[in-house]
Design a protein around this motif. Structure first.
Motif, PDB file in Angstrom:
ATOM      1  N   ARG A 124       0.828  -1.202   0.000  1.00 62.64           N
ATOM      2  CA  ARG A 124       0.000   0.000   0.000  1.00 62.64           C
ATOM      3  C   ARG A 124       0.865   1.256   0.000  1.00 62.64           C
ATOM      4  O   ARG A 124       0.577   2.221  -0.699  1.00 62.64           O
ATOM      5  CB  ARG A 124      -0.924   0.012   1.213  1.00 62.64           C
ATOM      6  N   ASP A 125       1.946   1.240   0.775  1.00 58.87           N
ATOM      7  CA  ASP A 125       2.799   2.424   0.831  1.00 58.87           C
ATOM      8  C   ASP A 125       3.487   2.689  -0.509  1.00 58.87           C
ATOM      9  O   ASP A 125       3.788   3.837  -0.841  1.00 58.87           O
ATOM     10  CB  ASP A 125       3.839   2.291   1.950  1.00 58.87           C
TER      11      ASP A 125
ATOM     12  N   ARG B 273      -4.252   9.139   0.277  1.00 61.91           N
ATOM     13  CA  ARG B 273      -4.622   7.914   0.982  1.00 61.91           C
ATOM     14  C   ARG B 273      -5.872   7.280   0.380  1.00 61.91           C
ATOM     15  O   ARG B 273      -5.951   6.063   0.217  1.00 61.91           O
ATOM     16  CB  ARG B 273      -4.835   8.202   2.465  1.00 61.91           C
TER      17      ARG B 273
ATOM     18  N   ALA C 105      -4.852   5.706  -2.834  1.00 64.08           N
ATOM     19  CA  ALA C 105      -4.124   4.458  -2.614  1.00 64.08           C
ATOM     20  C   ALA C 105      -5.084   3.326  -2.278  1.00 64.08           C
ATOM     21  O   ALA C 105      -5.002   2.237  -2.853  1.00 64.08           O
ATOM     22  CB  ALA C 105      -3.100   4.645  -1.502  1.00 64.08           C
ATOM     23  N   ASP C 106      -6.034   3.597  -1.367  1.00 65.83           N
ATOM     24  CA  ASP C 106      -6.965   2.533  -0.973  1.00 65.83           C
ATOM     25  C   ASP C 106      -7.772   2.038  -2.158  1.00 65.83           C
ATOM     26  O   ASP C 106      -7.976   0.840  -2.345  1.00 65.83           O
ATOM     27  CB  ASP C 106      -7.901   3.049   0.124  1.00 65.83           C
TER      28      ASP C 106
ATOM     29  N   VAL D 238      -5.465  -0.030  -4.470  1.00 66.28           N
ATOM     30  CA  VAL D 238      -5.147  -1.331  -3.862  1.00 66.28           C
ATOM     31  C   VAL D 238      -6.285  -2.305  -4.165  1.00 66.28           C
ATOM     32  O   VAL D 238      -6.056  -3.455  -4.559  1.00 66.28           O
ATOM     33  CB  VAL D 238      -4.965  -1.178  -2.334  1.00 66.28           C
ATOM     34  N   GLU D 239      -7.496  -1.818  -4.028  1.00 61.53           N
ATOM     35  CA  GLU D 239      -8.628  -2.691  -4.272  1.00 61.53           C
ATOM     36  C   GLU D 239      -8.753  -3.022  -5.755  1.00 61.53           C
ATOM     37  O   GLU D 239      -8.969  -4.159  -6.143  1.00 61.53           O
ATOM     38  CB  GLU D 239      -9.894  -1.995  -3.777  1.00 61.53           C
TER      39      GLU D 239
ATOM     40  N   GLN E 228      -5.640  -6.186  -1.747  1.00 60.08           N
ATOM     41  CA  GLN E 228      -6.067  -5.968  -0.351  1.00 60.08           C
ATOM     42  C   GLN E 228      -5.427  -6.965   0.607  1.00 60.08           C
ATOM     43  O   GLN E 228      -4.969  -6.594   1.685  1.00 60.08           O
ATOM     44  CB  GLN E 228      -7.595  -6.088  -0.180  1.00 60.08           C
TER      45      GLN E 228
ATOM     46  N   GLN F 160      -1.796  -5.956   1.306  1.00 61.43           N
ATOM     47  CA  GLN F 160      -1.416  -4.542   1.240  1.00 61.43           C
ATOM     48  C   GLN F 160      -0.428  -4.120   2.335  1.00 61.43           C
ATOM     49  O   GLN F 160       0.309  -3.170   2.157  1.00 61.43           O
ATOM     50  CB  GLN F 160      -2.641  -3.644   1.253  1.00 61.43           C
ATOM     51  N   HIS F 161      -0.395  -4.832   3.451  1.00 60.12           N
ATOM     52  CA  HIS F 161       0.532  -4.437   4.513  1.00 60.12           C
ATOM     53  C   HIS F 161       1.793  -5.280   4.540  1.00 60.12           C
ATOM     54  O   HIS F 161       2.557  -5.252   5.484  1.00 60.12           O
ATOM     55  CB  HIS F 161      -0.172  -4.477   5.872  1.00 60.12           C
TER      56      HIS F 161
ATOM     57  N   TYR G  86       2.914   1.305   9.985  1.00 62.27           N
ATOM     58  CA  TYR G  86       2.824   0.368   8.870  1.00 62.27           C
ATOM     59  C   TYR G  86       3.994  -0.590   8.883  1.00 62.27           C
ATOM     60  O   TYR G  86       3.855  -1.768   8.676  1.00 62.27           O
ATOM     61  CB  TYR G  86       2.803   1.114   7.546  1.00 62.27           C
TER      62      TYR G  86
END
Ligand SMILES: Nc1ncnc2c1ncn2[C@@H]1O[C@H](COP(=O)(O)OP(=O)(O)OP(=O)(O)O)[C@@H](O)[C@H]1O
Ligand SMILES: [Mg+2]
Lengths: 263, 642
Positions: A118-119, A139, A142-143, A146-147, A152, A155-156, B634
């Motif tokens: 995600r970053d 943000r 980005a969300d 990502v989807e 998803q 993403q982390h 994060y």
């Protein structure tokens, strides 16, 4: 060896389009690149239309990635020009071309490995916010991306921990976060399984429908045949065939190039 | 006319020495792909061993010379290759840089250990007893003739080696295509070992040839051989003939400069003072004319993104540190407070490297130069606390200049450029602005309501400045800017194709980092109340970078750990003395220990800080994360997932 006779070879020029046609989003004008003794690209001409997926295919070492590098400004051509949206950008540095709406992914991954998926995308959205007039919230962008690219579930995760296929999707998402008008994808499906690659195909078609000019280098023939509106075939740095997928597939020169590459 | 001839001869002779050392460097580099920063130190060790044999043990020159040049030095080079370099195979430039810098410091420390630098040593010139010859009106000593003959001999020898012998031809091929080379039957490892042996032999030769002229000072000899790096760059680190030409050009330039160049420049006195900086200026100019390197990705394999504490965590950490500082301030004596304060000041300057090298991936070997500029500004600010601001600004301005000039450079070349800048500033600015070997007195700045003249108060103030800076750096890391720096570190090419003007990013981070180092330097000046040029020398910058590397290049813990180790090393003899262990006084423990630590740990890109971070993570996983009050950032989330 070469399936094209060097003596009688005439550079194939895409006469159908002109760099100044309004529907042409990207025009590669007789670009040649030479690395020492290797002629990686010879007077290649490629037109990409807004709202279409254009394929760029060819055997290994044909010069596809080199062409991408020239388009994005990472490699200087020996001769030839690049037009973006009817404007000659040949003299511009990579970041200036990006700001004119050009984004790409890399065959040899260039992800921000120590950042999360995600970053990676968030960083790209922030970059865009920095240089464009569009001040939408990075943000949220980005969300949403990502989807859209289907990340998803990871993403982390740090991107250098991801399998190649997913890392390629991160690069795609990162490119999308800059809202490109022209998107270059270098083998985006390699490393993806059947289902993922099909989803990618759908996404590319969607992107084109939104008006983006997509230029995709891909070895997966089924995918290319399904999503591309037009295809250019490179062999030994030369465009040997241009046309609709069906016609290109039937072109004897193309078949010869691929057969030649296989022995 | 006579003078011109005389200077030409001297220049050519010096040029031959440069050519010899640079040739050794290039042979090693082209074959093994490693730029050996320790090359100068190897040359110095060669000269000292030769001195030991001939002067101390009275060996005849004709025996000692071949023993050093053909046996000891090559064996030494081959051993370094076998023990230190071979396991690095395929490591990034970043790692090889740290390791060879570590070797450089280690060898310097070792030389100081074996040959007490307080003692004067004289190495007679070769064939000093022979009568000098008169060549066209210029008197030439046999020592000089031998230098030229040695250079010519080496050139012919290498030409023969590379063009006719099988192993030589294989050496040429090994970098271009190790596989092809392996096919030809030669083992790449063997070939690289040979290249290290040749490199070390040539370094030793250069060291022995210049030592009679320069004197037997470990530092001076090392730095002189380092001047030859400029010649290697003239050959683009590839071509031996060009390298030789580069050496001769540099020799002539150095020789002509004070007579034919400096007096004709504006500000001729200033330029006259820059005489010793000429090789570094030459190096800097060459770097500017290098063809632009293509944007390439950095290797991020295995690098951990250590846990970045959230704002609440960093505030809490800062609070704890300040409480500790209060406790320490009342417990320690004034002398010890000075030492402890010095450590926090070092830690502050290391924060500048955390930002620059740790986050954005740019190597800088000139942190103490910015630090020194800060101290210099402080010295000219009287008792005004604005000295801190001027210090920061002066250093930031210098940092911006360096960044603008070196915008195109990366990796090894950026390291070399910052090295050249640091060394140029050593000899061209600090030594002459502060007075060579002399010192500059400062007054400690005064604040309303706070008595800065008390060591306790000043120590406390130092800790507060560090804590504020650390919290700031962490805040940067968590935010948009931190992501941009990390992105730039991970892939400059991707950044560019996403519309980032990487030059501006580099310039900004360089400026900010230099500013922090400048503030640290200003604090240092105020704390010490006296500064000397040697406090800002380039070797100190190397030691700091290595210390940070040991601690963990991208963490605050790393900065603290690095600063404490580097601060403690010089105190070791005294501390160990309490336990009945005696160390020779003159041992430059900082160099010795930092060097050895960098060599042993340099391979781990995360340093000790990374290890601690990983350990903490494992503990937290083991015992659940309920004890962590702040929400995970994060990065934490990633690590916990992965
Ligand atoms: N930097 C470089 N220096 C020298 N030669 C290069 C360089 N980059 C590419 N080449 C050569 O140029 C030719 C074209 O390479 P390119 O990577 O563009 O091919 P490609 O079509 O992308 O192949 P693939 O399908 O394997 O990705 C190859 O012969 C390659 O070896
Ligand atoms: Mg390719």
């Amino acid at each position: 060896m070469s399936t094209v006779d060097l003596e009688t070879y005439v550079p194939h020029i895409d006469h159908q389009y002109d760099p100044r046609d309004p529907e042409v989003a990207l025009y590669v004008d007789e670009v040649s690149v030479r690395f020492g003794g290797v002629q990686a690209v010879s007077a290649a001409t490629i037109a990409c239309l807004a709202g279409q997926v254009t394929g760029l295919i060819g055997p290994n070492g044909a010069g596809k990635t080199t062409t991408f590098n020239v388009i994005t400004g990472l490699e200087a051509p020996t001769s030839g020009k690049v037009f973006l949206g009817n404007e000659d950008v040949s003299g511009l540095t990579p970041y200036k071309r990006a700001r004119k709406g050009l984004a790409r992914t890399f065959q040899r991954l260039e992800v921000f490995g120590t950042l999360t998926a995600r970053d990676n995308i968030l960083a790209a959205a922030e970059f865009r916010r920095g240089w464009s007039k569009d001040k939408s919230n990075p943000r949220a962008v980005a969300d949403q991306i990502v989807e859209r690219v289907g990340l998803q579930h990871v993403q982390h995760e740090r991107v250098d921990m991801l399998p190649t296929g997913l890392a390629r999707l991160v690069e795609l998402g990162r490119g999308l976060a800059t809202h490109p008008r022209v998107l270059l994808l270098d083998e985006p499906a390699s490393g993806l399984d059947m289902a993922e690659s099909e989803a990618l195909g759908d996404l590319l078609i969607d992107l084109a429908q939104e008006g983006i000019a997509v230029l995709v280098v891909e070895h997966d023939v089924d995918l290319v045949m399904r999503v591309c509106d037009r295809i250019h075939v490179l062999d030994f740095g030369r465009i040997i065939s241009v046309g609709f997928p069906k016609d290109v597939q039937a072109d004897p020169a193309v078949q010869a190039a691929y057969l030649g590459a296989e022995d | 006319m006579d003078q011109l001839l005389q200077l030409t001869v001297v220049g050519l002779v010096v040029g031959c020495v440069y050519a010899l050392t640079a040739t050794g460097l290039v042979v090693t580099y082209t074959t093994s792909g490693i730029f050996n920063f320790a090359h100068g130190a190897i040359g110095m060790l060669g000269a000292f061993s030769y001195w030991q044999l001939t002067v101390k043990w009275h060996w005849p020159v004709l025996l000692a010379l071949p023993v050093v040049l053909l046996v000891l030095a090559p064996l030494f080079g081959a051993t370094i290759e076998r023990i230190v370099m071979r396991p690095l195979h395929g490591a990034s430039v970043d790692v090889t840089l740290v390791i060879t810098l570590g070797l450089l410091l280690f060898f310097l420390g070792a030389a100081n250990y074996f040959w007490d630098q307080g003692q004067t040593r004289v190495l007679p010139e070769l064939l000093a007893s022979w009568k000098p010859v008169d060549i066209g009106g210029v008197v030439v000593t046999w020592g000089q003739i031998i230098i030229v003959l040695a250079a010519v001999g080496v050139a012919i020898g290498l030409r023969f080696l590379f063009s006719t012998t099988r192993i030589g031809i294989a050496m040429r091929g090994v970098v271009d295509d190790p596989d092809l080379c392996a096919m030809s039957g030669a083992s790449p490892a063997r070939i690289q070992q040979l290249s290290w042996a040749i490199g070390a032999g040539l370094a030793a030769l250069a060291g022995i040839l210049v030592a009679p002229k320069v004197g037997m000072s470990a530092l001076q000899l090392t730095l002189l051989v380092i001047n030859g790096y400029a010649a290697a760059l003239f050959g683009r680190l590839k071509s031996l003939p060009r390298t030789a030409v580069g050496g001769l050009l540099l020799g002539l330039l150095v020789s002509y400069y004070p007579v034919y160049v400096a007096p004709h420049l504006p500000f001729s006195t200033t330029f006259g003072q820059l005489e010793k900086a000429v090789p570094m200026i030459f190096l800097g100019v060459l770097l500017l004319f290098l063809p632009s390197a293509r944007l390439r990705t950095a290797t991020t394999v295995g690098r951990v993104a250590p846990t970045v504490p959230g704002l609440r965590q960093s505030l809490a950490g800062g609070g704890v540190m300040i409480v500790l500082a209060i406790a320490l301030a009342s417990a320690l004596s004034s002398a010890n407070l000075l030492i402890a304060g010095g450590m926090f000041i070092s830690a502050l300057s290391l924060l500048s490297l955390v930002l620059l090298t740790g986050y954005s991936g740019q190597t800088s070997l000139c942190v103490l130069t910015f630090f020194g500029l800060g101290a210099f500004a402080m010295a000219h600010s009287g008792t005004s606390p604005l000295g801190l601001v001027w210090g920061g600004l002066l250093a930031a301005a210098a940092g911006m200049l360096v960044a603008l000039v070196t915008a195109r450079l990366r990796g090894l070349y950026l390291a070399l450029a910052t090295f050249a800048f640091a060394k140029g500033m050593d000899v061209g600015f600090f030594n002459f602005k502060l007075g060579s070997g002399q010192s500059l007195q400062l007054k400690r700045f005064e604040l309303p309501l706070i008595d800065t003249s008390s060591e306790k108060t000043f120590f406390f103030l130092t800790v507060v400045v560090f804590v504020v800076a650390a919290i700031g750096v962490l805040a940067v890391r968590r935010g948009r800017w931190g992501r941009q720096l990390t992105a730039l570190n991970d892939s400059p090419a991707a950044c560019a194709t996403l519309g980032v003007n990487t030059t501006i990013t580099k310039v900004v981070v360089f400026t900010a980092s230099a500013g922090i180092a400048g503030v640290a330097g200003a604090m240092f000046g105020a704390q010490q109340e006296i500064i000397t040029p040697s406090q800002f020398d380039v070797l100190g910058s190397l030691a700091l970078l290595l210390a940070l590397r040991i601690g963990g290049i991208n963490t605050i813990t790393g900065a603290l750990f690095g600063a404490f180790t580097i601060g403690l090393f010089p105190e070791m003899p005294q501390i160990l003395g309490h336990f009945g262990v005696t160390l020779p006084d003159k041992v430059q423990l900082t160099f010795l220990l930092t060097g050895i630590a960098a060599i042993s740990i340099g391979r781990d890109p995360d340093g000790l800080g990374g290890q601690v971070s990983k350990l903490g993570l494992r503990l937290r996983q083991q015992f659940g994360s309920s004890s962590t009050p702040a929400a995970p950032s994060y990065e934490e989330a990633t690590l916990v997932h992965g």
